[in-house]
Design a protein around this motif. Structure first.
Motif, short mmCIF file in Angstrom:
data_model
loop_
_atom_site.label_atom_id
_atom_site.label_comp_id
_atom_site.label_asym_id
_atom_site.label_seq_id
_atom_site.Cartn_x
_atom_site.Cartn_y
_atom_site.Cartn_z
N LYS A 147 50.55 36.59 49.66
CA LYS A 147 49.17 36.63 50.47
C LYS A 147 49.25 37.30 51.30
O LYS A 147 48.36 37.68 52.92
CB LYS A 147 50.27 35.65 51.49
N ALA A 148 50.57 38.50 51.77
CA ALA A 148 50.79 39.49 52.49
C ALA A 148 49.50 41.17 52.17
O ALA A 148 48.54 41.38 53.13
CB ALA A 148 51.98 40.10 52.74
N ALA A 149 49.52 40.41 50.56
CA ALA A 149 49.23 41.81 50.61
C ALA A 149 47.32 42.02 50.76
O ALA A 149 47.00 43.58 51.10
CB ALA A 149 49.01 41.84 48.92
N PRO A 150 46.65 41.52 51.04
CA PRO A 150 45.20 41.86 50.99
C PRO A 150 45.25 41.50 52.15
O PRO A 150 44.55 41.94 53.09
CB PRO A 150 44.66 40.09 50.32
N PRO A 192 53.18 49.92 54.56
CA PRO A 192 52.23 50.52 56.28
C PRO A 192 51.05 50.33 55.83
O PRO A 192 50.19 50.13 55.14
CB PRO A 192 53.19 51.92 56.28
N SER A 193 50.80 49.20 57.26
CA SER A 193 49.56 48.69 57.26
C SER A 193 48.66 49.35 58.20
O SER A 193 48.79 48.92 59.37
CB SER A 193 48.93 47.27 57.11
N ASN A 194 47.42 49.41 58.26
CA ASN A 194 46.46 50.27 59.20
C ASN A 194 45.67 48.67 60.06
O ASN A 194 44.93 48.95 61.07
CB ASN A 194 45.45 51.21 58.95
N ASN A 195 45.36 47.66 59.37
CA ASN A 195 45.37 46.67 59.23
C ASN A 195 45.87 45.00 60.02
O ASN A 195 44.42 44.43 59.95
CB ASN A 195 43.56 46.44 58.08
N LEU A 196 47.00 45.23 59.66
CA LEU A 196 47.74 43.88 60.22
C LEU A 196 47.37 43.36 61.28
O LEU A 196 47.92 44.77 62.53
CB LEU A 196 48.92 43.63 59.42
N GLN A 197 47.10 42.79 61.86
CA GLN A 197 47.19 42.05 63.46
C GLN A 197 47.82 40.28 63.73
O GLN A 197 48.41 40.60 63.16
CB GLN A 197 45.44 41.48 63.68
N PRO A 198 48.10 40.41 65.08
CA PRO A 198 49.05 39.67 65.19
C PRO A 198 48.02 38.44 64.93
O PRO A 198 49.54 37.28 64.02
CB PRO A 198 49.34 40.35 66.53
N GLN A 199 47.51 38.05 65.53
CA GLN A 199 46.59 36.64 64.98
C GLN A 199 46.96 36.06 62.58
O GLN A 199 46.87 35.71 62.22
CB GLN A 199 45.27 36.69 65.16
N ASP A 200 46.92 37.59 62.40
CA ASP A 200 47.17 37.53 60.79
C ASP A 200 48.92 36.69 60.61
O ASP A 200 49.35 36.66 59.13
CB ASP A 200 47.34 38.86 59.95
N LEU A 201 49.84 36.68 61.37
CA LEU A 201 50.76 36.36 60.82
C LEU A 201 51.23 35.11 60.37
O LEU A 201 51.54 35.14 59.13
CB LEU A 201 52.05 36.79 62.32
N HIS A 202 50.44 34.47 61.28
CA HIS A 202 50.63 32.68 60.48
C HIS A 202 49.97 32.71 59.14
O HIS A 202 50.72 31.68 58.24
CB HIS A 202 50.39 31.65 61.47
N ARG A 203 49.45 34.13 58.58
CA ARG A 203 48.65 33.44 57.31
C ARG A 203 49.40 33.70 55.87
O ARG A 203 49.05 34.00 55.05
CB ARG A 203 47.69 34.86 57.10
N VAL A 237 49.09 35.05 70.57
CA VAL A 237 49.28 34.78 69.36
C VAL A 237 49.05 33.88 68.63
O VAL A 237 50.32 31.99 69.63
CB VAL A 237 49.95 35.44 68.04
N THR A 238 48.21 32.87 67.24
CA THR A 238 48.33 31.52 66.70
C THR A 238 49.29 31.58 65.46
O THR A 238 49.59 32.58 65.43
CB THR A 238 46.43 31.46 65.85
N ILE A 239 50.12 30.39 65.59
CA ILE A 239 50.87 30.27 64.97
C ILE A 239 50.93 29.10 63.47
O ILE A 239 51.48 29.14 62.76
CB ILE A 239 52.67 30.03 65.35
#
Length: 612
Positions: free
Chosen positions: A343-346, A380-391, A312-314
């Motif tokens: 930041k997490a909400a969108p 819960p989120s159906n769209n959250l991806q591992p690459q989103d964590l650093h965001r 994943v991107t960090i």
């Protein structure tokens, strides 16, 4: 940058001598030396111009009216407001780099700067932390009041930039820096570079702010830089162990200081500093780079349903790690903050969360005692991806612990005193990230990444004339063990008085035998203890101060230096109010006079606090 025959006009012997001298200079000494040499050069230049004019008026006219484009560098003032030394360290680094570029620099703590000289400054750089609930650090209080008061001058012609340090988990994040930034603009000053707000992991944004300002100053001066701002920063980072270059310290001892049946677990940890290459002083800190609990990481991966072995991107630079390692070593996952939720909400695309993040009162209530696992389970989120964590996740911040040993007594070791944090919240057991790692998962023979950090705002006197009062309940007693150990090594006696408090005498009297030995040997003159759970009515260190009110006052008016270490929210505040009460009662002072007395003690470095 080391001098050599190839990069300077000095021969090999001169370069070696200068490198040795420069290596041992403090930032303030380097800045003074730079100013001294610059002044000498100006005097010589003026003398040469005068001589030329006397010999040939035409020559002098050519020198003064040369067509060569030269723009005088403006004088730079760097002011810092610092509580634990972070802002001061950055200010010294920034001033050092400016001097390297041959700028004229004045570096001061805010309480060491004459406020009335503000109208005389040309380029002003402010580097400040925020203390408590949006308050200025102790050494910035007076300057902050002046700038925001009626006597503040108009600052037309002044240019400025602000670097603000803070912690996003606090509601008033970087508030002091925001205050200065807005007020300086209101007073008419021109902003050179936009304010940079820094979270706990401040290295990269601070570096960018420094580079942006240095490059702008260099470009406007029209003078070739001696070294690029980026190269200067990289050189400074390589010189010592740091967050980006930690030292792997071997654990020599890891001992539980509490007796059986105690409600607490305080660990005494001894670390090997073999060939570290740097000394420390009482009052300084060890900074530990921790890891998240593997069980929490596993539970988070299970909750998300993700494969821990994927890359994943960090960060925004595109660096990558295996997800499991990223969650263990890089991301903070056990603490929620207001910016994190916003930041997490969108990214979550959860309508309920999107609605709630606009409610500041709800955010402050929700984040208390919850972590990322709670957030994912509750929204819960159906769209959250591992690459989103650093965001939306910030970097796992290092933990600072007051040093509990003397370098002179233990030159190859450093000791820390760590209270394991454990509590229940929202139907789950919660643990302190670093404290429980040290208590449960680190054994003698293991290594942990650390570095030493100076704390210039918590320094002790080493003479036999100055009385010293130390107030340190619980693990706050650590720096006082360091100080007394060093006094013993130096053979110093004199007036030293320790106030210590905990829950129970039989199980929680940290370092009891050492205090008793120092009392017997007159290294420690007097000790008062308070064990809050050993009586029907809770007794704390401030109650012991009141019981010794007259003696305490006598020590203060006889020039005692006063040190407080420990919990800021309750203990330090209660102790401060108690000392103020002692001054009012024993010294017949008004509340205003007592507070002014303590403020003067702060200016004289006789009242220092290391609170958290």
């Amino acid at each position: 940058m080391n001098l050599s025959v190839s990069n300077s006009p000095f021969n090999e012997e001169q370069a070696a001598q200068l490198n040795q001298v420069l290596k041992d200079l403090t930032p303030e000494q380097r800045i003074w030396l730079s100013g001294y040499l610059t002044a000498g050069q100006q005097v010589a230049a003026q003398a040469a111009t005068t001589d030329a004019a006397a010999a040939s008026p035409q020559v002098a006219e050519n020198v003064l009216n040369s067509d060569t484009p030269t723009q005088a560098k403006r004088e730079i003032t760097v002011l810092y407001g610092s509580e634990t030394g972070n802002a001061q360290g950055l200010a010294e680094m920034f001033a050092d780099r400016l001097v390297e570029q041959e700028f004229a620099v004045k570096l001061n703590a805010m309480d060491g700067f004459k406020a009335r000289d503000l109208k005389k400054v040309q380029d002003l750089f402010i580097i400040t932390a925020t203390h408590g609930e949006g308050d200025p650090p102790d050494n910035a209080l007076t300057f902050h009041e002046y700038v925001h008061g009626r006597k503040a001058p108009k600052l037309d012609g002044v240019r400025f930039s602000v670097l603000a340090l803070g912690d996003e988990s606090y509601e008033f994040f970087c508030q002091t820096g925001k205050d200065f930034d807005a007020k300086l603009e209101e007073l008419g000053a021109e902003r050179l570079v936009d304010r940079q707000d820094c979270d706990i992991d401040y290295d990269d944004p601070a570096e960018k702010w420094m580079n942006a300002n240095i490059e702008k100053l260099i470009n406007e001066s029209g003078v070739e830089p001696t070294v690029t701002a980026t190269e200067s920063g990289q050189s400074a980072q390589k010189q010592r162990y740091s967050k980006s270059n930690p030292y792997e310290a071997e654990v020599l001892e890891n001992i539980n200081l509490n007796g059986r049946g105690s409600n607490k677990e305080v660990r005494h940890i001894e670390l090997l500093l073999d060939n570290y290459g740097e000394e420390y002083e009482p009052g300084d800190c060890v900074v530990v780079k921790p890891q998240n609990d593997p069980e929490i990481v596993a539970l988070l991966l299970e909750t998300l349903g993700w494969d821990g072995q994927q890359e994943v991107t960090i960060n925004e630079d595109g660096d990558t790690l295996v997800l499991e390692n990223a969650l263990k070593e890089h991301f903070e996952i056990t603490k929620l903050t207001k910016p994190l939720l916003q930041k997490a909400a969108p990214l979550f695309e959860n309508s309920e969360l999107n609605d709630k993040v606009n409610d500041n009162e709800w955010i402050q209530e929700y984040i208390y005692g919850r972590d990322v696992i709670d957030l994912i389970q509750d929204f819960p989120s159906n769209n959250l991806q591992p690459q989103d964590l650093h965001r939306f996740l910030r970097k796992l911040p290092p933990r600072e612990y007051s040093i509990a040993s003397s370098y002179k007594a233990n030159p190859d070791e450093v000791h820390i005193t760590v209270g394991a944090v454990r509590y229940e919240a929202h139907e789950r057991a919660r643990n302190g990230v670093c404290s429980v790692q040290l208590a449960e998962r680190i054994e003698p023979g293991d290594t942990i990444p650390i570095y030493l950090k100076k704390n210039p705002n918590f320094k002790f006197p080493f003479d036999e004339q100055t009385p010293v009062i130390m107030i340190g309940p619980g693990t706050g007693v650590a720096p006082f063990r360091s100080y007394l150990q060093e006094r013993e090594e130096l053979g110093l006696t004199g007036h030293t008085w320790l106030f210590f408090g905990e829950q129970h005498f039989t199980t929680d009297f940290l370092y009891q035998t050492e205090w008793q030995t120092w009392l017997k040997d007159d290294v420690l003159t007097k000790m008062d203890i308070a064990f809050s759970r050993d009586s029907d009515e809770k007794v704390y260190v401030q109650h012991r101060i009141l019981e010794n009110s007259e003696t305490f006052y006598q020590w203060l008016i006889n020039g005692a230096a006063l040190y407080v270490c420990g919990d800021e929210k309750y203990m330090a505040k209660d102790v401060h109010q108690t000392i103020q009460h002692v001054l009012q009662t024993e010294g017949n002072m008004s509340e205003t006079e007592a507070e002014a007395y303590l403020a003067e003690m702060r200016k004289e470095n006789r009242y220092q606090r290391d609170v958290y």
